[in-house]
Design a protein around this motif. Structure first.
Motif, PDB file in Angstrom:
ATOM      1  N   SER A 407      12.464  53.675  66.479  1.00 22.57           N
ATOM      2  CA  SER A 407      11.958  53.227  67.779  1.00 22.57           C
ATOM      3  C   SER A 407      10.443  53.312  67.849  1.00 22.57           C
ATOM      4  N   LYS A 408       9.858  54.197  67.052  1.00 25.03           N
ATOM      5  CA  LYS A 408       8.404  54.377  67.117  1.00 25.03           C
ATOM      6  C   LYS A 408       7.859  54.650  65.722  1.00 25.03           C
ATOM      7  N   PRO A 409       6.713  54.034  65.384  1.00 29.85           N
ATOM      8  CA  PRO A 409       6.098  54.378  64.096  1.00 29.85           C
ATOM      9  C   PRO A 409       5.599  55.817  64.112  1.00 29.85           C
ATOM     10  N   ILE A 410       5.524  56.425  62.944  1.00 32.13           N
ATOM     11  CA  ILE A 410       5.236  57.848  62.859  1.00 32.13           C
ATOM     12  C   ILE A 410       3.892  58.225  63.501  1.00 32.13           C
ATOM     13  N   ASP A 411       2.868  57.418  63.255  1.00 31.01           N
ATOM     14  CA  ASP A 411       1.545  57.767  63.803  1.00 31.01           C
ATOM     15  C   ASP A 411       1.562  57.784  65.330  1.00 31.01           C
ATOM     16  N   ALA A 412       2.157  56.740  65.886  1.00 32.16           N
ATOM     17  CA  ALA A 412       2.218  56.653  67.349  1.00 32.16           C
ATOM     18  C   ALA A 412       3.028  57.810  67.916  1.00 32.16           C
ATOM     19  N   ALA A 413       4.109  58.156  67.241  1.00 30.18           N
ATOM     20  CA  ALA A 413       4.968  59.230  67.731  1.00 30.18           C
ATOM     21  C   ALA A 413       4.232  60.565  67.699  1.00 30.18           C
ATOM     22  N   ILE A 414       3.443  60.790  66.625  1.00 34.53           N
ATOM     23  CA  ILE A 414       2.684  62.050  66.534  1.00 34.53           C
ATOM     24  C   ILE A 414       1.639  62.106  67.645  1.00 34.53           C
ATOM     25  N   THR A 415       0.949  60.996  67.843  1.00 36.24           N
ATOM     26  CA  THR A 415      -0.058  60.967  68.912  1.00 36.24           C
ATOM     27  C   THR A 415       0.591  61.277  70.255  1.00 36.24           C
TER      28      THR A 415
ATOM     29  N   TRP C 134      32.772  54.811  71.699  1.00 35.93           N
ATOM     30  CA  TRP C 134      31.779  53.835  72.142  1.00 35.93           C
ATOM     31  C   TRP C 134      30.586  53.780  71.213  1.00 35.93           C
ATOM     32  N   ASN C 135      30.158  54.950  70.747  1.00 36.49           N
ATOM     33  CA  ASN C 135      29.052  54.957  69.798  1.00 36.49           C
ATOM     34  C   ASN C 135      29.410  54.145  68.568  1.00 36.49           C
ATOM     35  N   MET C 136      30.670  54.241  68.188  1.00 36.99           N
ATOM     36  CA  MET C 136      31.139  53.542  67.007  1.00 36.99           C
ATOM     37  C   MET C 136      31.226  52.044  67.270  1.00 36.99           C
ATOM     38  N   LEU C 137      31.799  51.684  68.444  1.00 34.95           N
ATOM     39  CA  LEU C 137      31.896  50.261  68.778  1.00 34.95           C
ATOM     40  C   LEU C 137      30.513  49.634  68.845  1.00 34.95           C
ATOM     41  N   LEU C 138      29.538  50.440  69.322  1.00 39.44           N
ATOM     42  CA  LEU C 138      28.193  49.919  69.507  1.00 39.44           C
ATOM     43  C   LEU C 138      27.290  50.204  68.311  1.00 39.44           C
ATOM     44  N   PRO C 144      31.880  46.752  65.868  1.00 35.17           N
ATOM     45  CA  PRO C 144      32.538  45.488  66.216  1.00 35.17           C
ATOM     46  C   PRO C 144      31.770  44.692  67.272  1.00 35.17           C
ATOM     47  N   VAL C 145      31.129  45.369  68.208  1.00 35.85           N
ATOM     48  CA  VAL C 145      30.406  44.648  69.258  1.00 35.85           C
ATOM     49  C   VAL C 145      29.327  43.771  68.646  1.00 35.85           C
ATOM     50  N   ASN C 146      28.560  44.348  67.736  1.00 35.38           N
ATOM     51  CA  ASN C 146      27.506  43.550  67.110  1.00 35.38           C
ATOM     52  C   ASN C 146      28.062  42.498  66.162  1.00 35.38           C
ATOM     53  N   GLU C 147      29.219  42.771  65.561  1.00 32.19           N
ATOM     54  CA  GLU C 147      29.869  41.754  64.719  1.00 32.19           C
ATOM     55  C   GLU C 147      30.156  40.516  65.565  1.00 32.19           C
ATOM     56  N   PRO C 158      21.247  43.929  69.586  1.00 29.48           N
ATOM     57  CA  PRO C 158      20.540  45.181  69.902  1.00 29.48           C
ATOM     58  C   PRO C 158      21.060  46.384  69.120  1.00 29.48           C
ATOM     59  N   GLY C 159      20.231  47.410  69.033  1.00 32.83           N
ATOM     60  CA  GLY C 159      20.623  48.633  68.327  1.00 32.83           C
ATOM     61  C   GLY C 159      21.337  49.613  69.226  1.00 32.83           C
ATOM     62  N   TRP C 160      21.581  49.222  70.496  1.00 29.96           N
ATOM     63  CA  TRP C 160      22.297  50.056  71.459  1.00 29.96           C
ATOM     64  C   TRP C 160      21.823  51.492  71.471  1.00 29.96           C
ATOM     65  N   THR C 161      22.703  52.467  71.240  1.00 31.50           N
ATOM     66  CA  THR C 161      22.281  53.857  71.441  1.00 31.50           C
ATOM     67  C   THR C 161      21.231  54.335  70.445  1.00 31.50           C
ATOM     68  N   THR C 162      20.911  53.535  69.429  1.00 30.09           N
ATOM     69  CA  THR C 162      19.878  53.978  68.497  1.00 30.09           C
ATOM     70  C   THR C 162      18.560  53.272  68.765  1.00 30.09           C
ATOM     71  N   SER C 163      18.489  52.530  69.846  1.00 29.52           N
ATOM     72  CA  SER C 163      17.250  51.822  70.133  1.00 29.52           C
ATOM     73  C   SER C 163      16.721  52.253  71.493  1.00 29.52           C
ATOM     74  N   ALA C 164      15.432  52.489  71.579  1.00 29.85           N
ATOM     75  CA  ALA C 164      14.850  52.994  72.817  1.00 29.85           C
ATOM     76  C   ALA C 164      15.049  52.013  73.972  1.00 29.85           C
ATOM     77  N   ASP C 165      15.093  50.713  73.673  1.00 36.15           N
ATOM     78  CA  ASP C 165      15.218  49.740  74.757  1.00 36.15           C
ATOM     79  C   ASP C 165      16.654  49.541  75.219  1.00 36.15           C
ATOM     80  N   TRP C 166      17.602  49.738  74.326  1.00 38.08           N
ATOM     81  CA  TRP C 166      18.985  49.409  74.654  1.00 38.08           C
ATOM     82  C   TRP C 166      19.868  50.626  74.918  1.00 38.08           C
ATOM     83  N   SER C 167      19.338  51.823  74.713  1.00 36.12           N
ATOM     84  CA  SER C 167      20.191  52.996  74.888  1.00 36.12           C
ATOM     85  C   SER C 167      20.636  53.150  76.342  1.00 36.12           C
TER      86      SER C 167
END
Lengths: 427, 274, 302
Positions: A407-415, C134-138, C144-147, C158-167
């Motif tokens: 989600s974030k590059p390492i430098d930005a995350a450290i900052t 749900w974590n698995m589905l996503l 399967p959801v992304n499939e 989207p990366g769902w729970t592993t992405s800052a925008d989609w979690s």
């Protein structure tokens, strides 16, 4: 009316923090209460109690059960209500400050003074020149490796000379060669805990400290971790969390050739292999990969990290029990307890006294490097005691998930982490 | 009320698809309960267990105190549900059908406490309970759960829909307020009581944090607490946890199947203005 | 005629006194337990919010310091923003889905008991299993959801729970899925209060399904809707467990919510005074929204 009166009284008591509870047993034989968790599956507390009773037959030790995951929540509530046991465990150093600063620990400097220098982890409990708890277990982190998988891939076993670059190269080589040999296992496994990356970084980098608010020392370690993820030599953080992977299964079921983990896993792996939860295969332990060549090789002392597990005395203990409690602490840190703990696969604070016992256990690797790894290490605390450690570690955990999930590059995350540290903690 | 055939078929198809999606986690629980510990979490997921380990279902009764946990949970859930229904509906009558000064402020205080996260007043409450010597007794959970604001709020809202004219008529007939509550309000509010009962029951049955803090002696543990004891510092018996979870859901499902039949249109308003 | 005015007043005074006594008599069994065990500790919170307190000993009065620190605390604002984000989507979504389910399952369909039970299942299923599935589905790579998304032509799902925008959207969807049966149950109970005759009368007048929903069902459900909305609002602002098991606030701080922040500050960092201050803010937020709903409801009923 009586009820509301009781409520008001209770309210006042709660506000002033007084406790009405006291020890009723002011006479008769001495009985110590000791906190422990998951007693059915964690024999170490019973071992300590039994061993102590053998040496002090007139003192009874009574175990009080806590939850392993929520130990601190329960203990904080018990201490606040004045009903905590006489002796309680400092499960990790991160929360030690809470108890020490909250005046919930009795000064046990006199016990510490009598202990030999072989007891590891003592310095972690020293604040203002006094010692507040005594370590009985001192786990440190090592590199586990699957000898069978190394042989299958035809890759040379670790020899204690590795820096992180060699570790990463071997992980990749192992992945490729295992694939060629028709095995789906990956080169290595680092669990999704922040410790797996930040622990060695803090311990091995000269001058690194959390309280400095300068986290640049993390960068090379995250670069290695990210490199291993992108190269496919290690499961990505996203897949670890979304599939709730457990490290026991990753290594025990031979899905990874290597794993960085604490020494407590020795006991787990032994019992899982015996029960059939884990596959039976030859394995070994090697020192943590090092930052520089200076600390590698079996003539040097490898630098690693780990928090001790210690025992502290509740200051609300009745006067007549204090000496018995201190004797218990001294026993737990001593060589007899070390042997008893090693007998169940735990890593006691005095590793030298326990080495023979642990390497005599069935299934423990007896090669020279494993022995060296178990006994020779410079173990730095993962959570150096400070007021700021807990909040700073929470900030660094956010950095960990942000960086390894991409989600974030390492430098930005450290900052960002440094800004937050300055803003929210080190003000 | 008649529905034409096509929408009905569509409704069934929708329900069936939704049903599968909803039951998927439960299916996974059942499958996991038939695996060994290290096979529960894997990449990729094993949807079908080829080599089921049935003895988890035997082990859980012999190797743990499941019987004790079950007994405690049943006792607690029954008692808490009963008290919550009783005191909740009683107080709700006062809040909705009797006008007196300060009533609305008091009611807002009730709702207000719902808005405070438990974690923030957990320790002061624990200290108080210790003073009353309730901690580490089954009564602590009863005290904690039976007087909740939720039941009062819910019953009050339900009573609002029962017309005041009905009560006035009864008052003119000389019925006491308590008589009105017992003879008119209670029978009319069966669907609301049923849903409050189900919700309280499920919440008590599945509560984890409350028992975690208050019930320390192993002979007082509830199912949720007992199952968590399969997790120790470094390891967890995931297969046994899932076995226990499957077993713990079954009684709730039976009770739900039984209880939902009280949601029948018109029960509440039988004999009311037409 | 002055005597009658005085008499009326006296009589009214007596009625008020009588009603007050009666009202309290009804409240008392619940109120006694409630005050002692909940109201008192909650009240203490308002004191601790203005102190520095390590939970063990006495608290030191620090006045507004905690609140001044809050204003400067970026993590607090992140948590607040995330909580509002969650609530803003979770409340209307859950309201709509659970009401829809209740309407659908309030009929004499064959097997309705089964479907009602199924709808309630997510609420009773172990939350660990829910998070796991749900974590698995996503799951971004193999889920399967992304499939499906890739199959219908979404190049970069989207990366769902592993992405800052989609979690956060992922958490909102899952918690709506989990809560729908619970609120459906409340709506089902509420639907039973609407006299059947009203529907029949409306049908005789030639009203369509939508008109009947608006003219009969919605007004009849008002007390229930108010209850569900308030409860849903409070529970959404207090959201904790589903986040804890699904994302633990991550990645980064993308799903950090206020309840979790309170727990962190209190139990992990031992700043119970500061945690109390955050609780007060959360409380105030819920309370203001609830009071607005209360006012709106009262105006609508009159």
């Amino acid at each position: 009316m009586k009820r509301s009166l009781a409520a008001v009284t209770a309210l006042m008591l709660a506000l002033t923090g007084c406790s009405s509870g006291g020890d009723a047993d002011e006479s008769g034989p001495i009985s110590l209460s000791l906190a422990g968790w998951s007693l059915a599956t964690t024999p170490e507390f019973q071992k300590l109690a039994d061993g102590f009773k053998a040496a002090h037959p007139d003192i009874a030790v009574e175990l009080k059960e806590y939850d392993a995951k929520n130990y601190d929540t329960q203990m904080i509530a018990d201490l606040a209500a004045g009903k905590a046991p006489d002796i309680y465990v400092q499960k990790n150093l991160k929360n030690f400050y809470t108890y020490q600063d909250g005046k919930q620990l009795l000064d046990v400097s006199d016990v510490a003074a009598k202990l030999g220098s072989e007891v590891g982890g003592l310095s972690g409990y020293q604040v203002d020149g006094k010692t507040w708890a005594i370590p009985y277990r001192a786990d440190s982190w090592v590199l586990y490796y699957n000898k069978a998988l190394f042989d299958k891939a035809g890759v040379k076993h670790p020899d204690g000379s590795w820096t992180w670059a060699e570790y990463a190269a071997t992980a990749k080589e192992l992945t490729t060669k295992l694939k060629a040999a028709g095995d789906k296992a990956l080169g290595t496994y680092q669990h999704n805990w922040q410790s797996t990356v930040q622990g060695p970084a803090l311990a091995q980098t000269a001058g690194a400290s959390l309280d400095s608010g300068n986290f640049a020392f993390l960068k090379p370690y995250y670069e290695t971790a990210l490199d291993l993820q992108t190269a496919g030599a290690q499961v990505g953080l996203g897949d670890v969390t979304t599939n709730s992977l457990t490290y026991q299964a990753q290594f025990g079921k031979q899905s990874a050739g290597m794993m960085i983990m604490g020494s407590w896993y020795i006991a787990t792996l032994l019992s899982q292999q015996e029960k059939g939860d884990a596959d039976t295969f030859e394995w070994g332990i090697a020192p943590m990969p090092q930052l520089t060549k200076d600390t590698t090789g079996t003539s040097a002392v490898p630098v690693t990290f780990g928090d001790p597990t210690g025992l502290g005395v509740n200051p609300k203990i009745s006067e007549r029990k204090i000496q018995a409690a201190k004797d218990f602490l001294a026993y737990a840190a001593g060589p007899d307890a070390a042997k008893a703990l090693a007998g169940i696969g735990s890593t006691p604070a005095d590793t030298a006294a326990a080495a023979d016992t642990i390497f005599a256990l069935k299934g423990v690797p007896t090669d020279e490097l494993s022995k060296f790894t178990f006994t020779k290490h410079d173990t730095k605390p993962e959570n150096p005691v400070s007021k700021h450690t807990a909040p700073l570690q929470n900030i660094l955990n956010d950095l960990h998930t942000a960086v390894l999930s991409g989600s974030k590059p390492i430098d930005a995350a450290i900052t960002e982490a440094q800004d937050r540290a300055k803003n929210e903690v080190l003000k | 009320m008649s529905i034409r055939r096509v929408p009905r078929i569509v409704a069934y198809v929708c329900l069936a698809v939704a049903g599968v999606l909803v039951l998927l986690p439960f299916y996974w629980m059942v499958m996991s309960s038939l695996k060994t510990n290290n096979d529960v979490f894997t990449i990729p997921v094993q949807w079908i267990t080829t080599d089921p380990v049935w003895n988890n279902y035997a082990d859980i009764w012999t190797e743990s105190d499941m019987t004790t946990w079950l007994g405690n949970t049943v006792f607690l859930s029954a008692l808490v549900t009963f008290l919550q229904l009783l005191t909740g509906s009683f107080a709700a009558y006062g809040f909705s059908k009797i006008t007196f000064p300060g009533r609305d402020v008091l009611f807002l205080a009730y709702i207000g406490t719902l808005a405070v996260p438990w974690a923030s007043y957990m320790v002061p409450q624990f200290v108080l309970m210790t003073k009353f010597e309730l901690t580490d007794t089954i009564w602590s959970i009863v005290a904690l759960q039976a007087f909740g604001a939720l039941g009062v709020f819910m019953m009050k809202q339900f009573y609002e829909s029962i017309p005041d004219e009905l009560l006035d008529a009864a008052r003119i007939d000389g019925m006491s307020e308590f008589g009105i509550y017992r003879r008119i309000m209670l029978p009319l509010s069966v669907p609301a009581l049923a849903s409050l009962a189900l919700i309280t029951l499920v919440n008590t049955w599945n509560d984890y944090l409350g028992p975690l803090l208050y019930l320390r002696s192993p002979d007082l543990w509830t199912i949720q607490l007992g199952l968590k004891s399969f997790i120790d510092q470094y390891n967890a018996e995931y297969a046994l946890i899932m076995t226990g979870s499957v077993l713990s859901i079954l009684p709730v499902v039976v009770i739900f199947l039984f209880g939902q039949r009280y949601f029948v249109e018109g029960v509440a308003t039988t004999g009311l203005k037409g | 005629m002055t005597t009658t005015v005085a008499e009326t007043r006296r009589r009214r005074g007596r009625v008020v006194a009588r009603n007050t006594a009666l009202g309290w008599a009804f409240l008392l069994p619940n109120f006694a337990g409630f005050t002692l065990l909940t109201l008192v500790p909650v009240g203490l919170l308002f004191y601790y919010a203005f102190t520095e307190w390590n939970v063990f000993g006495g608290a030191t009065w620090t006045g507004l310091e905690n609140f001044q620190q809050l204003v400067r605390d970026n993590s607090f604002w992140t948590a607040l923003g995330n909580t509002v984000y969650y609530a803003a989507f979770h409340i209307p979504l859950t309201l709509a889905v659970s009401l829809g389910l209740a309407l659908l399952l309030n009929r004499k369909l064959r097997g309705v008991a089964f479907f009602r039970t199924v709808a309630f299942f997510p609420y009773i299923t172990s939350i660990v299993a829910i998070a796991q599935i749900w974590n698995m589905l996503l799951s971004p790579g193999f889920g399967p959801v992304n499939e499906v998304l890739r199959f219908i032509g979404v190049a970069n799902p989207p990366g769902w729970t592993t992405s800052a925008d989609w979690s956060m959207p992922a958490v909102i969807v899952v918690s709506t899925w989990r809560d729908m049966g619970y609120y459906m149950l409340l709506f089902l109970a509420g639907l039973q209060t609407i006299p059947k005759q009203l529907h029949e009368a409306a049908m005789v007048d030639g009203a369509g399904a939508w008109d009947r929903f608006r003219a009969v069902t919605l007004p009849g459900l008002r007390p229930t809707t108010f209850f569900v909305t308030v409860l849903l609002t409070i529970n959404s602002f207090k959201v904790f467990d589903i986040i804890l098991v699904m994302t633990d606030g991550g990645p980064g701080q993308s799903t950090l919510v206020l309840s979790q922040y309170i727990f962190q500050k209190g139990f992990e960092e031992n700043q119970f005074g500061y945690a109390s201050a955050v609780s007060i803010v959360l409380f105030a937020l819920c309370f203001v929204v609830t009071i607005i709903q209360f006012m709106v409801n009262r105006r609508a009923t009159r």
